[in-house]
Design a protein around this motif. Structure first.
Motif, PDB file in Angstrom:
ATOM      1  N   SER A  46      -2.800  13.539   1.276  1.00 60.36           N
ATOM      2  CA  SER A  46      -2.753  14.215  -0.024  1.00 60.36           C
ATOM      3  C   SER A  46      -4.149  14.560  -0.518  1.00 60.36           C
ATOM      4  CB  SER A  46      -2.021  13.356  -1.059  1.00 60.36           C
ATOM      5  OG  SER A  46      -2.805  12.254  -1.416  1.00 60.36           O
ATOM      6  N   ILE A  89     -10.472   3.355  -2.356  1.00 60.44           N
ATOM      7  CA  ILE A  89     -10.149   2.385  -1.310  1.00 60.44           C
ATOM      8  C   ILE A  89      -9.188   3.071  -0.343  1.00 60.44           C
ATOM      9  CG2 ILE A  89      -8.986   0.197  -0.800  1.00 60.44           C
ATOM     10  CD1 ILE A  89      -9.948  -0.916  -3.429  1.00 60.44           C
ATOM     11  N   ASN A 145      -6.160   3.529   1.976  1.00 64.21           N
ATOM     12  CA  ASN A 145      -4.836   2.894   2.074  1.00 64.21           C
ATOM     13  C   ASN A 145      -4.524   2.481   3.514  1.00 64.21           C
ATOM     14  OD1 ASN A 145      -4.518   5.753   2.708  1.00 64.21           O
ATOM     15  ND2 ASN A 145      -2.363   5.266   2.931  1.00 64.21           N
ATOM     16  N   ASP A 192      -9.911   9.583  -5.418  1.00 65.17           N
ATOM     17  CA  ASP A 192      -8.505   9.220  -5.265  1.00 65.17           C
ATOM     18  C   ASP A 192      -8.415   7.697  -5.399  1.00 65.17           C
ATOM     19  OD1 ASP A 192      -6.084   8.394  -4.294  1.00 65.17           O
ATOM     20  OD2 ASP A 192      -6.161   9.570  -2.442  1.00 65.17           O
ATOM     21  N   GLY A 196       2.172  11.884 -10.175  1.00 57.69           N
ATOM     22  CA  GLY A 196       1.545  10.959  -9.233  1.00 57.69           C
ATOM     23  C   GLY A 196       0.232  11.516  -8.696  1.00 57.69           C
ATOM     24  N   THR A 197      -0.378  10.746  -7.836  1.00 59.31           N
ATOM     25  CA  THR A 197      -1.670  11.123  -7.260  1.00 59.31           C
ATOM     26  C   THR A 197      -1.627  12.503  -6.618  1.00 59.31           C
ATOM     27  OG1 THR A 197      -2.165   8.805  -6.857  1.00 59.31           O
ATOM     28  CG2 THR A 197      -3.380  10.399  -5.540  1.00 59.31           C
ATOM     29  N   THR A 198      -0.564  12.752  -5.842  1.00 60.98           N
ATOM     30  CA  THR A 198      -0.463  14.025  -5.120  1.00 60.98           C
ATOM     31  C   THR A 198      -0.436  15.194  -6.114  1.00 60.98           C
ATOM     32  OG1 THR A 198       0.765  12.883  -3.396  1.00 60.98           O
ATOM     33  CG2 THR A 198       0.948  15.290  -3.441  1.00 60.98           C
ATOM     34  N   ALA A 252      -5.588   5.910  -5.822  1.00 61.17           N
ATOM     35  CA  ALA A 252      -4.217   5.403  -5.646  1.00 61.17           C
ATOM     36  C   ALA A 252      -4.203   3.989  -5.066  1.00 61.17           C
ATOM     37  CB  ALA A 252      -3.420   6.351  -4.747  1.00 61.17           C
ATOM     38  N   GLN A 253      -5.054   3.746  -4.080  1.00 54.19           N
ATOM     39  CA  GLN A 253      -5.048   2.428  -3.447  1.00 54.19           C
ATOM     40  C   GLN A 253      -5.935   1.422  -4.189  1.00 54.19           C
ATOM     41  OE1 GLN A 253      -3.141   1.267  -1.138  1.00 54.19           O
ATOM     42  NE2 GLN A 253      -4.175  -0.695  -0.905  1.00 54.19           N
ATOM     43  N   SER A 300      -1.544   6.606  -9.119  1.00 58.72           N
ATOM     44  CA  SER A 300      -0.077   6.611  -9.221  1.00 58.72           C
ATOM     45  C   SER A 300       0.400   5.311  -9.848  1.00 58.72           C
ATOM     46  CB  SER A 300       0.572   6.711  -7.835  1.00 58.72           C
ATOM     47  OG  SER A 300       0.283   7.944  -7.231  1.00 58.72           O
ATOM     48  N   ALA A 340       0.833  -1.207   0.000  1.00 61.54           N
ATOM     49  CA  ALA A 340       0.000   0.000   0.000  1.00 61.54           C
ATOM     50  C   ALA A 340       0.867   1.256   0.000  1.00 61.54           C
ATOM     51  CB  ALA A 340      -0.954   0.002   1.191  1.00 61.54           C
ATOM     52  N   HIS A 394       3.285   3.848  -9.376  1.00 63.75           N
ATOM     53  CA  HIS A 394       4.154   2.998  -8.533  1.00 63.75           C
ATOM     54  C   HIS A 394       3.368   2.003  -7.690  1.00 63.75           C
ATOM     55  CE1 HIS A 394       3.560   5.058  -4.563  1.00 63.75           C
ATOM     56  NE2 HIS A 394       3.300   6.103  -5.316  1.00 63.75           N
ATOM     57  N   LYS A 395       2.060   2.190  -7.591  1.00 58.57           N
ATOM     58  CA  LYS A 395       1.272   1.193  -6.860  1.00 58.57           C
ATOM     59  C   LYS A 395       0.697   0.142  -7.815  1.00 58.57           C
ATOM     60  CE  LYS A 395      -1.096   2.831  -3.359  1.00 58.57           C
ATOM     61  NZ  LYS A 395      -1.381   3.340  -1.990  1.00 58.57           N
ATOM     62  N   HIS A 407      -6.274  10.030   2.708  1.00 57.75           N
ATOM     63  CA  HIS A 407      -4.819  10.208   2.756  1.00 57.75           C
ATOM     64  C   HIS A 407      -4.566  11.710   2.880  1.00 57.75           C
ATOM     65  CE1 HIS A 407      -0.710  10.254   1.068  1.00 57.75           C
ATOM     66  NE2 HIS A 407      -0.672   8.956   1.304  1.00 57.75           N
TER      67      HIS A 407
HETATM   68  N1  PMP Z   1      -3.923   8.564  -1.809  1.00 58.57           N
HETATM   69  C1  PMP Z   1      -3.869   7.297  -1.399  1.00 58.57           C
HETATM   70  C2  PMP Z   1      -5.133   6.579  -1.016  1.00 58.57           C
HETATM   71  C3  PMP Z   1      -2.639   6.631  -1.346  1.00 58.57           C
HETATM   72  O1  PMP Z   1      -2.586   5.369  -0.936  1.00 58.57           O
HETATM   73  C4  PMP Z   1      -1.459   7.325  -1.723  1.00 58.57           C
HETATM   74  C5  PMP Z   1      -0.104   6.657  -1.697  1.00 58.57           C
HETATM   75  N2  PMP Z   1       0.153   5.874  -0.590  1.00 58.57           N
HETATM   76  C6  PMP Z   1      -1.578   8.655  -2.141  1.00 58.57           C
HETATM   77  C7  PMP Z   1      -2.822   9.223  -2.180  1.00 58.57           C
HETATM   78  C8  PMP Z   1      -0.377   9.470  -2.548  1.00 58.57           C
HETATM   79  O2  PMP Z   1       0.201   8.941  -3.699  1.00 58.57           O
HETATM   80  P1  PMP Z   1       1.592   9.502  -4.259  1.00 58.57           P
HETATM   81  O3  PMP Z   1       2.519   9.549  -3.071  1.00 58.57           O
HETATM   82  O4  PMP Z   1       2.022   8.492  -5.279  1.00 58.57           O
HETATM   83  O5  PMP Z   1       1.347  10.839  -4.822  1.00 58.57           O
END
Ligand code: PMP
Length: 404
Positions: A123, A171, A173, A198, A92-94, A200-201, A221, A29, A223-224, A121
């Protein structure tokens, strides 16, 4: 046919040892692992056609541009976006969230309201707080219950004509809860509010269909999802992306520049200033293709088996509490041992080669809700095995004995 032993051979890192023990990687995660095939795509770019995109007439630049734009197409098809230019490539997501939050500075005023959920999160909290500070809009929160589910009746109470934006993760994280985003989106649209999800997860575990969801913005993102770090995407409906101003100024995002006036490029380039992570974007496409070659249905079935198995095994340990017990959850177990700090357990597990995350998982409001400093989080991917879960359970028992 899903065969985890064959799949594991795709990931060189899974063969390594940590502290003399075979690596058990349960920190998916935070970031997922990268298959050799995706690593090769990155190496191939730098070895054979490293070049800047979109502005060269020479062959290398055209090859790089074609591969970069082919990746956008792969992402478009994967998320079922109507148009390729509705996919903005970001770091990325952020970055994606900040791009949207910044754009809404021009669209919100005092008296407007924006809604986030209690299980975001950081972010997906901080950029909206900054947006509120800049515009005078007010932030409202959908609360959650003890199972770690959003309380939708409360969402109904805070939604109103004043609501302009709603932000929820697909979802969590920190808990693994799968949120009912389709309902959340539908309700927001009744009040004319835009919704950003969002993902990302979620994206390592399922395929969101942005048209079926009717979502306004969806972010993720690479990378996940078996891809590299520093790359991600923003899906935005064309009408919204046209309304938002550019986030950053620079090369690539302009139509014409003079000292009197600059005009901006069309979508998607309006939001892609500067030289992007070209190799990363190309590898993102390869990572999505790789995950699809395994199949998201097979991934879901297998990961649910892992989750059920790990939940049952961990709950067999006296004094162990799991946070986030919704029936709608996936691939994340956040837990604590009575009277023991999560950090100490994580440190001992690392000595046994087991990588988990400890702390607040960038979701401090969730920890405040449960009145705990943090949790130990084991998060699974399709390349994990039941034997690795057995190792985790044994490791947690040993840590408990040593720390009690
Ligand atoms: N939102 C969620 C739900 C995440 O799990 C993450 C990464 N752990 C992020 C946002 C941030 O993603 P990133 O660091 O790749 O920008």
């Amino acid at each position: 046919m899903f065969n985890v032993e064959n799949i594991r051979k795709d990931f060189p890192i899974l063969q390594r040892k940590v502290n003399g023990k075979p690596l058990v990687y349960f920190d998916n995660a935070a970031t997922g692992q990268t298959p050799q095939l995706v690593i090769d795509v990155i190496a191939n770019y730098y070895q054979n056609y490293n070049s800047n995109i979109h502005r060269g007439v020479h062959s290398l630049s055209q090859e790089a541009t074609d591969a970069y734009e082919a990746s956008r197409k792969i992402i478009q098809n994967h998320f079922n976006a109507k148009e390729a230019y509705e996919i903005i490539l970001t770091s990325g997501t952020t970055h994606s969230i900040n791009l949207v939050a910044n754009g809404f500075r021009t669209l919100l005023t005092k008296g407007d309201e924006i809604i986030v959920s209690a299980m975001e999160h950081h972010s997906n909290i901080v950029p909206w707080q900054m947006l509120c500070e800049a515009t005078g809009a007010e932030l409202k929160v959908i609360p959650m219950n003890i199972e770690g589910e959003l309380v939708l009746s409360n969402y109904d109470n805070i939604l109103s004509d004043k609501t302009k934006l709603v932000f929820v993760n697909h979802i969590s994280n920190a808990l693994g809860t799968i949120n009912p985003i389709k309902t959340i989106i539908k309700k927001a649209h009744l009040f004319g509010a835009a919704v950003l999800i969002d993902g990302a997860q979620a994206c390592p575990h399922l395929i969101p269909d942005v048209q079926d969801l009717d979502v306004d913005f969806y972010v993720a993102s690479a990378h996940k999802m078996c891809g590299p770090t520093g790359v991600g995407m923003l899906y935005g409906k064309e009408e919204w992306l046209k309304k938002l101003p550019p986030y950053q100024g620079g090369g690539e995002m302009i139509a014409e520049v003079s000292f009197n006036k600059t005009t901006y490029a069309d979508l998607p380039h309006k939001f892609e200033a500067g030289t992007p992570n070209i190799a990363g974007v190309i590898a993102f496409g390869a990572a999505i293709n790789y995950m699809n070659s395994i199949g998201f249905k097979a991934i879901e079935v297998y990961e649910n088996e892992l989750l059920d198995y790990a939940t049952t095994q961990l709950l067999g340990i006296d004094g162990l509490t799991i946070y986030g017990t919704s029936k709608n959850k996936t691939s994340v177990i956040s837990f604590n041992l009575d009277g023991i700090h999560p950090y100490d357990v994580g440190t001992l597990l690392d000595k046994m080669g087991i990588a988990v995350r400890t702390g607040h998982h960038c979701a401090q409001p969730i920890m405040d809700f449960y009145n705990i400093p943090g949790t130990i989080r084991a998060s699974f991917a399709f390349y994990n095995t039941k034997e690795e879960i057995d190792n985790l359970v044994e490791g947690v028992k040993k840590a408990q004995l040593m720390l009690q």
